[in-house]
Design a protein around this motif. Structure first.
Motif, PDB file in Angstrom:
ATOM      1  N   ARG A  41     -39.199 -18.030  44.738  1.00  0.00           N
ATOM      2  CA  ARG A  41     -38.336 -16.570  44.370  1.00  0.00           C
ATOM      3  C   ARG A  41     -38.438 -16.160  42.964  1.00  0.00           C
ATOM      4  N   CYS A  42     -38.358 -17.230  41.989  1.00  0.00           N
ATOM      5  CA  CYS A  42     -38.803 -16.655  40.405  1.00  0.00           C
ATOM      6  C   CYS A  42     -40.077 -16.673  40.291  1.00  0.00           C
ATOM      7  N   MET A  43     -40.999 -17.473  40.759  1.00  0.00           N
ATOM      8  CA  MET A  43     -42.669 -17.444  40.353  1.00  0.00           C
ATOM      9  C   MET A  43     -43.267 -16.619  41.200  1.00  0.00           C
ATOM     10  N   SER A  44     -42.933 -16.150  42.458  1.00  0.00           N
ATOM     11  CA  SER A  44     -43.652 -15.433  43.238  1.00  0.00           C
ATOM     12  C   SER A  44     -45.090 -15.745  43.468  1.00  0.00           C
ATOM     13  N   ARG A  45     -45.508 -17.258  43.161  1.00  0.00           N
ATOM     14  CA  ARG A  45     -46.832 -17.715  43.599  1.00  0.00           C
ATOM     15  C   ARG A  45     -46.663 -19.155  43.869  1.00  0.00           C
ATOM     16  N   ASN A  46     -47.106 -19.378  45.103  1.00  0.00           N
ATOM     17  CA  ASN A  46     -47.230 -20.858  45.700  1.00  0.00           C
ATOM     18  C   ASN A  46     -47.333 -21.855  44.688  1.00  0.00           C
ATOM     19  N   ASP A  47     -48.452 -21.815  44.018  1.00  0.00           N
ATOM     20  CA  ASP A  47     -48.802 -22.610  43.065  1.00  0.00           C
ATOM     21  C   ASP A  47     -48.108 -22.883  41.988  1.00  0.00           C
ATOM     22  N   LEU A  48     -47.736 -21.836  41.365  1.00  0.00           N
ATOM     23  CA  LEU A  48     -46.673 -22.060  40.231  1.00  0.00           C
ATOM     24  C   LEU A  48     -45.141 -22.532  40.707  1.00  0.00           C
ATOM     25  N   ALA A  49     -44.888 -22.208  41.766  1.00  0.00           N
ATOM     26  CA  ALA A  49     -43.455 -22.784  42.279  1.00  0.00           C
ATOM     27  C   ALA A  49     -43.543 -24.171  42.643  1.00  0.00           C
ATOM     28  N   GLU A  50     -44.830 -24.512  42.900  1.00  0.00           N
ATOM     29  CA  GLU A  50     -45.187 -26.170  43.097  1.00  0.00           C
ATOM     30  C   GLU A  50     -45.093 -26.829  41.906  1.00  0.00           C
ATOM     31  N   GLU A  51     -45.747 -26.435  40.939  1.00  0.00           N
ATOM     32  CA  GLU A  51     -45.425 -26.688  39.518  1.00  0.00           C
ATOM     33  C   GLU A  51     -43.957 -27.030  39.015  1.00  0.00           C
ATOM     34  N   VAL A  52     -43.363 -26.003  39.384  1.00  0.00           N
ATOM     35  CA  VAL A  52     -41.926 -25.926  38.910  1.00  0.00           C
ATOM     36  C   VAL A  52     -41.237 -26.678  39.729  1.00  0.00           C
ATOM     37  N   LEU A  53     -41.506 -27.057  40.856  1.00  0.00           N
ATOM     38  CA  LEU A  53     -40.683 -27.953  41.786  1.00  0.00           C
ATOM     39  C   LEU A  53     -40.957 -29.357  41.394  1.00  0.00           C
ATOM     40  N   GLN A  54     -42.354 -29.648  41.174  1.00  0.00           N
ATOM     41  CA  GLN A  54     -42.472 -31.017  40.655  1.00  0.00           C
ATOM     42  C   GLN A  54     -41.896 -31.420  39.384  1.00  0.00           C
ATOM     43  N   GLU A  55     -42.109 -30.375  38.145  1.00  0.00           N
ATOM     44  CA  GLU A  55     -41.311 -30.662  37.058  1.00  0.00           C
ATOM     45  C   GLU A  55     -39.784 -30.854  37.230  1.00  0.00           C
ATOM     46  N   ALA A  56     -39.108 -29.908  38.232  1.00  0.00           N
ATOM     47  CA  ALA A  56     -37.753 -30.050  38.213  1.00  0.00           C
ATOM     48  C   ALA A  56     -37.463 -31.448  39.154  1.00  0.00           C
ATOM     49  N   PHE A  57     -38.216 -32.101  39.803  1.00  0.00           N
ATOM     50  CA  PHE A  57     -37.990 -33.483  40.556  1.00  0.00           C
ATOM     51  C   PHE A  57     -38.149 -34.355  39.123  1.00  0.00           C
ATOM     52  N   VAL A  58     -38.889 -34.197  38.373  1.00  0.00           N
ATOM     53  CA  VAL A  58     -38.945 -35.198  37.182  1.00  0.00           C
ATOM     54  C   VAL A  58     -37.635 -35.107  36.260  1.00  0.00           C
ATOM     55  N   ARG A  59     -37.207 -34.238  36.229  1.00  0.00           N
ATOM     56  CA  ARG A  59     -35.947 -33.804  35.364  1.00  0.00           C
ATOM     57  C   ARG A  59     -34.977 -34.596  36.212  1.00  0.00           C
ATOM     58  N   ILE A  60     -34.705 -34.144  37.569  1.00  0.00           N
ATOM     59  CA  ILE A  60     -33.951 -34.656  38.367  1.00  0.00           C
ATOM     60  C   ILE A  60     -33.786 -36.264  38.249  1.00  0.00           C
ATOM     61  N   TRP A  61     -34.892 -36.785  38.373  1.00  0.00           N
ATOM     62  CA  TRP A  61     -35.118 -38.421  38.422  1.00  0.00           C
ATOM     63  C   TRP A  61     -34.454 -38.672  36.797  1.00  0.00           C
ATOM     64  N   HIS A  62     -35.053 -38.177  35.795  1.00  0.00           N
ATOM     65  CA  HIS A  62     -34.683 -38.786  34.413  1.00  0.00           C
ATOM     66  C   HIS A  62     -33.330 -38.424  34.187  1.00  0.00           C
ATOM     67  N   ASN A  63     -32.631 -37.456  34.869  1.00  0.00           N
ATOM     68  CA  ASN A  63     -31.285 -36.892  34.369  1.00  0.00           C
ATOM     69  C   ASN A  63     -30.222 -37.245  35.671  1.00  0.00           C
ATOM     70  N   ALA A  64     -30.587 -38.036  36.583  1.00  0.00           N
ATOM     71  CA  ALA A  64     -29.550 -38.448  37.557  1.00  0.00           C
ATOM     72  C   ALA A  64     -28.346 -38.986  36.920  1.00  0.00           C
ATOM     73  N   SER A  65     -28.444 -39.552  36.224  1.00  0.00           N
ATOM     74  CA  SER A  65     -27.177 -40.173  35.590  1.00  0.00           C
ATOM     75  C   SER A  65     -26.304 -39.435  34.630  1.00  0.00           C
ATOM     76  N   ARG A  66     -26.764 -38.094  34.624  1.00  0.00           N
ATOM     77  CA  ARG A  66     -26.020 -36.994  33.861  1.00  0.00           C
ATOM     78  C   ARG A  66     -25.259 -36.045  34.633  1.00  0.00           C
ATOM     79  N   TYR A  67     -25.728 -36.287  36.354  1.00  0.00           N
ATOM     80  CA  TYR A  67     -24.972 -35.374  37.154  1.00  0.00           C
ATOM     81  C   TYR A  67     -23.449 -35.542  36.897  1.00  0.00           C
ATOM     82  N   ASN A  68     -22.521 -34.606  37.082  1.00  0.00           N
ATOM     83  CA  ASN A  68     -21.142 -34.787  37.031  1.00  0.00           C
ATOM     84  C   ASN A  68     -20.805 -34.053  38.228  1.00  0.00           C
ATOM     85  N   GLU A  69     -20.179 -34.896  39.220  1.00  0.00           N
ATOM     86  CA  GLU A  69     -19.682 -34.169  40.414  1.00  0.00           C
ATOM     87  C   GLU A  69     -18.405 -33.126  40.310  1.00  0.00           C
TER      88      GLU A  69
END
Length: 182
Positions: A41-69
């Motif tokens: 929705r933000c990027m309007s292009r599949n290839d760019l959205a896939e890049e953002v998704l990949q980077e998002a999951f890298v951040r989620i993995w590295h920052n999972a301990s910072r998640y505060n429910e």
């Protein structure tokens, strides 16, 4: 996302924070569709959205301990990471400033984690105070304020005089006010 799913995502994030790769794979399978939709929705292009998704999951993995429910639901936390990355990418690669329409697409009008927490506290306090009201006061207030029924229609539904219905509501609202202030 149901509360069962949210509980499962919380557990998966907790396991990811301990380095559990299987939990990360499960988290990816459960959340990637929704996060990809946000990125697209933000990027309007599949290839760019896939890049953002990949980077998002890298951040989620590295920052999972910072998640505060206590601050947000797990999906809200992951959506915010994804959306912020998408916005960063758009800013980085824009030679021309965003149009108003493009900027409007990026605005997230959902309540912040703090607003959600405050809203939950207020709802619990209101529920607690509503439980202290007498039967007809409680029923009248809930029907009038939460279901939008007029006093006249409420009097008809309850087969009670209009003056009584108005008194129940007025007295009940006063008791609610005092309860919520305490």
């Amino acid at each position: 996302m149901s509360s069962v799913d949210a509980d499962e995502l919380r557990q998966l994030l907790a396991e990811c924070s301990l380095g559990n790769r299987r939990s990360f794979e499960s988290l990816y399978r459960k959340a990637s569709g929704r996060l990809f939709a946000v990125a697209l929705r933000c990027m309007s292009r599949n290839d760019l959205a896939e890049e953002v998704l990949q980077e998002a999951f890298v951040r989620i993995w590295h920052n999972a301990s910072r998640y505060n429910e206590n601050l947000s639901a797990p999906m809200t936390w992951m959506v915010n990471i994804t959306r912020n990355l998408a916005i960063d990418q758009l800013r980085k690669h824009r030679e021309v400033p965003l149009t108003d329409d493009q900027a409007d697409l990026l605005i997230d009008e959902s309540p912040s984690a703090h607003e959600q927490l405050d809203s939950q506290r207020e709802a619990r306090a209101l529920e607690r105070c509503l439980d202290t009201l007498e039967g007809m006061q409680r029923k009248s207030i809930i029907t009038a304020y939460f279901h939008g029924v007029s006093n006249t229609d409420l009097a008809t539904q309850l087969a009670a005089p209009l003056g009584s219905v108005k008194s129940w509501i007025r007295r009940g609202m006063e008791r609610l006010r005092r309860c919520l202030e305490s």
